[in-house]
Write an enzyme that holds these catalytic residues in place. Structure first.
Site, mmCIF file in Angstrom:
data_model
loop_
_atom_site.group_PDB
_atom_site.id
_atom_site.type_symbol
_atom_site.label_atom_id
_atom_site.label_comp_id
_atom_site.label_asym_id
_atom_site.label_seq_id
_atom_site.Cartn_x
_atom_site.Cartn_y
_atom_site.Cartn_z
ATOM 1 N NE ARG A 66 92.528 -116.899 -44.320
ATOM 2 C CZ ARG A 66 92.061 -115.783 -44.863
ATOM 3 N NH1 ARG A 66 92.764 -114.665 -44.791
ATOM 4 N NH2 ARG A 66 90.896 -115.776 -45.463
ATOM 5 C CG ASP A 67 89.381 -113.661 -42.506
ATOM 6 O OD1 ASP A 67 90.223 -112.752 -42.458
ATOM 7 O OD2 ASP A 67 88.255 -113.526 -42.999
ATOM 8 C CG HIS A 85 84.064 -114.162 -46.081
ATOM 9 N ND1 HIS A 85 84.889 -115.197 -45.724
ATOM 10 C CD2 HIS A 85 84.570 -113.064 -45.469
ATOM 11 C CE1 HIS A 85 85.855 -114.739 -44.941
ATOM 12 N NE2 HIS A 85 85.681 -113.441 -44.777
ATOM 13 C CG HIS A 114 84.119 -108.995 -42.342
ATOM 14 N ND1 HIS A 114 85.307 -108.757 -41.716
ATOM 15 C CD2 HIS A 114 84.349 -110.054 -43.164
ATOM 16 C CE1 HIS A 114 86.226 -109.632 -42.139
ATOM 17 N NE2 HIS A 114 85.660 -110.414 -43.032
ATOM 18 C CB CYS A 137 90.076 -106.096 -43.234
ATOM 19 S SG CYS A 137 91.059 -105.879 -44.716
ATOM 20 C CG ASN A 154 85.565 -113.096 -40.497
ATOM 21 O OD1 ASN A 154 85.444 -112.967 -41.695
ATOM 22 N ND2 ASN A 154 86.748 -113.182 -39.911
#
Length: 305
Positions: free
Chosen positions: A15-16, A207, A209, A240, A249
């Protein structure tokens, strides 16, 4: 606090990691990625985002992905559902866990979801309520916890406010996102000190990065503070769209190598994972941003000369 004995890794690559890729990625490739991640031992996989294709074209096939997964016993496949419409669509696909996201930065909230932090929280109340009525767990993301591309420094107190609001609304876990990767270990510890006063540490996730190369150092710092849930993306995929220059990430392979070295159990097979990282980056024609993945691949000659 001391280090945890076990860490639960939340794989956000499908997803991300993929959502900002400009070239369309075949649904079959997404499904194979999800399957391979499960085969490597990951038990929590964020599979799709139920957002309007107008905003995130790459996630237009969310229904096909969510219903096409070959579900493995004991693996939770979750989806991002920013609004009631997205949640209803996800529920129709039999989702068992969803996530909502708010920002700790007012400017980022406006640019990312076109509303203020307060408005975003108001929007999530019915989403969380409806999910819980359907016995679906809700995870809350808070972005920009260690800095914002528009506002710079973010006070830990603001992060705490947003996190507490989501937690009190019924999110079972709050994932603290360093969206632009500017955090350092000391800042990460200070953030945790602040948020940890209001929310139990076993309900928090990291979470981080890796834009400035600090993600692993920051994770080590929060592991020392008792954090036992880490979000990461295979091969360090993702960035992002609203944060210029923000790279992906932290790579799952790098996280597992760190955990293995600390004697912390994650249940993930690193060699299998590294092969998956090589496969997905070759499939979508992107560089593998996992240092561990690249090193292991060279060692076992996975990368074509």
């Amino acid at each position: 606090m001391g280090m945890p004995n076990q860490v639960s890794v939340v794989e956000v690559g499908p997803r991300d990691g993929l959502q900002n890729e400009a070239e369309p990625i075949a649904t079959a490739a997404k499904l194979e990625l999800i399957d391979r991640l499960g085969a490597a031992g990951l038990k929590r996989i964020e599979a799709a985002s139920f957002v309007s294709p107008k905003w995130v074209p790459q996630m237009a096939d969310h229904r096909e992905v969510m219903t096409g997964i070959r579900r493995r016993p004991g693996v939770v496949y979750s989806a991002l559902t920013p609004n009631l419409k997205g949640l209803e669509a996800a529920l129709a696909c039999g989702v068992e866990e969803v996530a909502v996201f708010a920002a700790a930065s007012e400017a980022f909230s406006q640019k990312n979801i076109n509303c203020s932090i307060a408005e975003s929280l108001d929007r999530f109340a019915p989403v969380i309520e409806r999910a819980r009525e359907s016995n679906v767990r809700v995870r809350g993301y808070v972005s920009c916890v260690l800095g914002c591309p528009y506002e710079g420094e973010i006070e830990p107190a603001r992060v705490t406010e947003v996190s507490r609001a989501l937690y009190e609304m019924g999110c079972y876990e709050i994932s603290l996102g360093d969206t632009i990767g500017v955090g350092t270990p000391l800042k990460a510890k200070r953030l945790l000190d602040a948020v940890g006063r209001d929310i139990p540490r076993d309900k928090l996730a990291a979470h981080f990065h890796d834009t400035y190369g600090q993600a692993l150092a920051n994770l080590y710092a929060v592991l020392e503070e008792g954090i036992s849930v880490i979000d990461s993306a295979i091969a360090g995929l993702g960035g992002c769209p609203y944060a210029k220059g923000a790279t992906g990430n932290v790579a799952t392979e790098d996280v597992i190598y760190l955990l293995n070295g600390l004697g912390i159990d994650s249940g993930v097979d690193l060699d299998n994972l590294a092969e998956t990282g090589v496969w997905i980056t070759q499939t979508i024609g992107k560089p593998n941003r996992s240092k561990v993945g690249v090193a292991l691949a060279a060692k076992i000659k996975l990368i074509k000369e």
